[in-house]
Motif scaffolding. Structure first.
Motif, PDB file in Angstrom:
ATOM      1  N   ILE A  93      -9.500  -6.197  -3.214  1.00  0.00           N
ATOM      2  CA  ILE A  93      -9.342  -5.045  -4.109  1.00  0.00           C
ATOM      3  C   ILE A  93      -9.748  -5.426  -5.531  1.00  0.00           C
ATOM      4  O   ILE A  93     -10.445  -4.664  -6.221  1.00  0.00           O
ATOM      5  N   ASP A 124      -6.287  -9.071   1.111  1.00  0.00           N
ATOM      6  CA  ASP A 124      -6.295  -7.687   0.638  1.00  0.00           C
ATOM      7  C   ASP A 124      -6.361  -7.641  -0.888  1.00  0.00           C
ATOM      8  O   ASP A 124      -7.154  -6.899  -1.477  1.00  0.00           O
ATOM      9  N   ARG A 169     -12.929  -3.900  -7.688  1.00  0.00           N
ATOM     10  CA  ARG A 169     -12.751  -3.332  -9.026  1.00  0.00           C
ATOM     11  C   ARG A 169     -13.737  -3.962 -10.016  1.00  0.00           C
ATOM     12  O   ARG A 169     -14.398  -3.274 -10.781  1.00  0.00           O
ATOM     13  N   ILE A 203     -10.757   3.356  -6.751  1.00  0.00           N
ATOM     14  CA  ILE A 203     -10.389   2.149  -6.002  1.00  0.00           C
ATOM     15  C   ILE A 203      -9.091   2.396  -5.233  1.00  0.00           C
ATOM     16  O   ILE A 203      -8.971   2.036  -4.055  1.00  0.00           O
ATOM     17  N   VAL A 216      -3.618  -1.254  -8.380  1.00  0.00           N
ATOM     18  CA  VAL A 216      -4.984  -1.750  -8.595  1.00  0.00           C
ATOM     19  C   VAL A 216      -5.050  -2.499  -9.924  1.00  0.00           C
ATOM     20  O   VAL A 216      -5.573  -3.622 -10.000  1.00  0.00           O
ATOM     21  N   ASP A 264       0.843  -1.197   0.000  1.00  0.00           N
ATOM     22  CA  ASP A 264       0.000   0.000   0.000  1.00  0.00           C
ATOM     23  C   ASP A 264       0.879   1.249   0.000  1.00  0.00           C
ATOM     24  O   ASP A 264       2.112   1.160  -0.101  1.00  0.00           O
ATOM     25  N   PHE A 292      -8.671   2.310  -0.998  1.00  0.00           N
ATOM     26  CA  PHE A 292      -7.882   1.299  -0.290  1.00  0.00           C
ATOM     27  C   PHE A 292      -6.436   1.716  -0.041  1.00  0.00           C
ATOM     28  O   PHE A 292      -5.629   0.904   0.412  1.00  0.00           O
TER      29      PHE A 292
END
Length: 404
Positions: A101, A97, A105, A115, A126, A87, A119
């Motif tokens: 994600i 995680d 999406r 997105i 992403v 991240d 997050f």
């Protein structure tokens, strides 16, 4: 001298003890926070500002049970690569995680930037982890989208179809939908993708079972093609024509009259021995009109399946912004696999979804004039049988005009 009655001693402020330090001193191991409790606290942006209480099901539209199963499918492939996703704070993203994600999406259709903001990750992250998820699901989830391999499986499907409105020996319902997209004006092939409504689109053809499960799909063809052309270009058509599909048991309608396995489709498809379409002529007899009603109710599962697909996996619902036309068919394929997994897992979230039949709003009904003569005869005999009017084959008056 003791304290005077009525006088309160001032309490010393209590020291807050770090539970992890305390546990370590006692030789204990605390259970980690639930993944969702931790993950949801990291969500920011518009998603965190929702008026409704944020829970897992409202964000992802699937149950935790289904989510865990999907994670188990792709874990090996997604963690096998050398590249580790992190991240914005440099914290590595767990398999949960990453899957969360990617599902957000695909399920929300929100842009990469939204997105990423929600997050706390880069847009490029992403895009990359979503594509890794798509690749993994194609490989590991394919068993959830296959044609029935045993007679027992097919008999269950035929039995459930017959319970809808009485059509016997029916093995599927077919329909086609448009996945709309915006292409660069400089794209020399943009005209090739323009459909009858002047939208740029990619087609998805699907054969569906009574529970709205996809049994066979083909996608990637441009919207400029009609339903018949896509059908004739598909592997399903070739297998059916060669007798390698829809080749199970015939059933007897009356003495000398048998009905083979078939699927049903609307007027946009040709009338074939293995694909029965409704009557289109005016002035239908009572039994022909009754057949059309039965046919409509039966093929409705395909329309509902495609509507549910787009409603759940909204990346393919709206107008996609300049998608990679080589990757889009694989994204559509994975959305269909995920659609089937939700059904196979008997996910209770299915009950929360609206049951619509409108998957191609704004598109007019296509018509196909092609009709196989033997298929017209089969349809007429089936219509008479359902009305209780089919006489033995030896009676020349048994079969009326079966024209379109």
């Amino acid at each position: 001298m003791g304290p005077v009655r009525g006088f309160k001693r001032k309490k010393k402020p209590e020291k807050k003890v770090d539970q992890n330090v305390l546990a370590a001193s006692l030789g204990l191991h605390l259970q980690p926070l639930d993944w969702w409790d931790d993950f949801s606290q990291r969500i920011t942006g518009p998603l965190s500002q929702s008026k409704n209480p944020m829970n897992f099901e409202s964000v992802f539209k699937i149950s935790r049970k289904t989510f865990s199963y999907i994670c188990s499918l792709v874990k090996e492939d997604m963690l096998a690569k050398t590249f580790n996703f992190v991240d914005l704070n440099g914290k590595p993203l767990s398999i949960n995680d990453q899957v969360a994600i990617a599902l957000r999406r695909l399920g929300s259709g929100e842009s990469l930037s939204i997105i990423g903001e929600s997050f706390g990750i880069n847009q490029s992250t992403v895009a990359q982890l979503t594509w890794r998820f798509v690749e993994a699901m194609e490989e590991r989830g394919l068993r959830h989208l296959t044609w029935p391999s045993t007679e027992v499986e097919m008999d269950k499907i035929k039995s459930k179809f017959e319970k809808i409105r009485g059509l016997p020996n029916c093995c599927g319902a077919i329909d086609t939908t448009h996945i709309m997209m915006t292409l660069p004006t400089t794209d020399p092939q943009s005209e090739f993708w323009l459909d009858s409504e002047r939208n740029c689109s990619m087609l998805l053809q699907a054969v569906v079972d009574p529970e709205m499960r996809f049994l066979d799909i083909i996608t990637g063809w441009p919207g400029s093609l009609n339903d018949t052309t896509v059908l004739r270009s598909s592997g399903f058509f070739k297998l059916s024509e060669e007798g390698k599909r829809l080749n199970g048991k015939n059933i007897s309608l009356s003495e000398g009259t048998e009905l083979r396995e078939y699927i049903v489709g609307d007027c946009g498809y040709p009338l074939l021995p293995w694909l029965l379409t409704p009557y289109r002529k005016r002035g239908l007899s009572d039994y022909q009109a009754d057949f059309n009603k039965r046919h409509f109710a039966t093929r409705m599962v395909a329309q509902r399946a495609l509507a549910r697909l787009k409603e759940t996996w909204r990346i393919i619902q709206g107008v996609m912004w300049k998608p990679d036309k080589h990757r889009l068919p694989r994204i559509i394929h994975v959305c269909c696999i995920l659609h089937n997994i939700v059904i196979d897992m008997e996910d209770e979230m299915q009950d929360e979804m609206p049951l619509s039949q409108h998957h191609d709003s704004g598109y007019r009904q296509q018509t196909c004039e092609s009709a196989d003569i033997s298929a017209s005869t089969v349809r007429e005999k089936l219509s008479l049988h359902l009305a209780g009017k089919l006489l033995p084959e030896s009676d020349p008056s048994a079969l009326e005009d079966g024209s379109l």
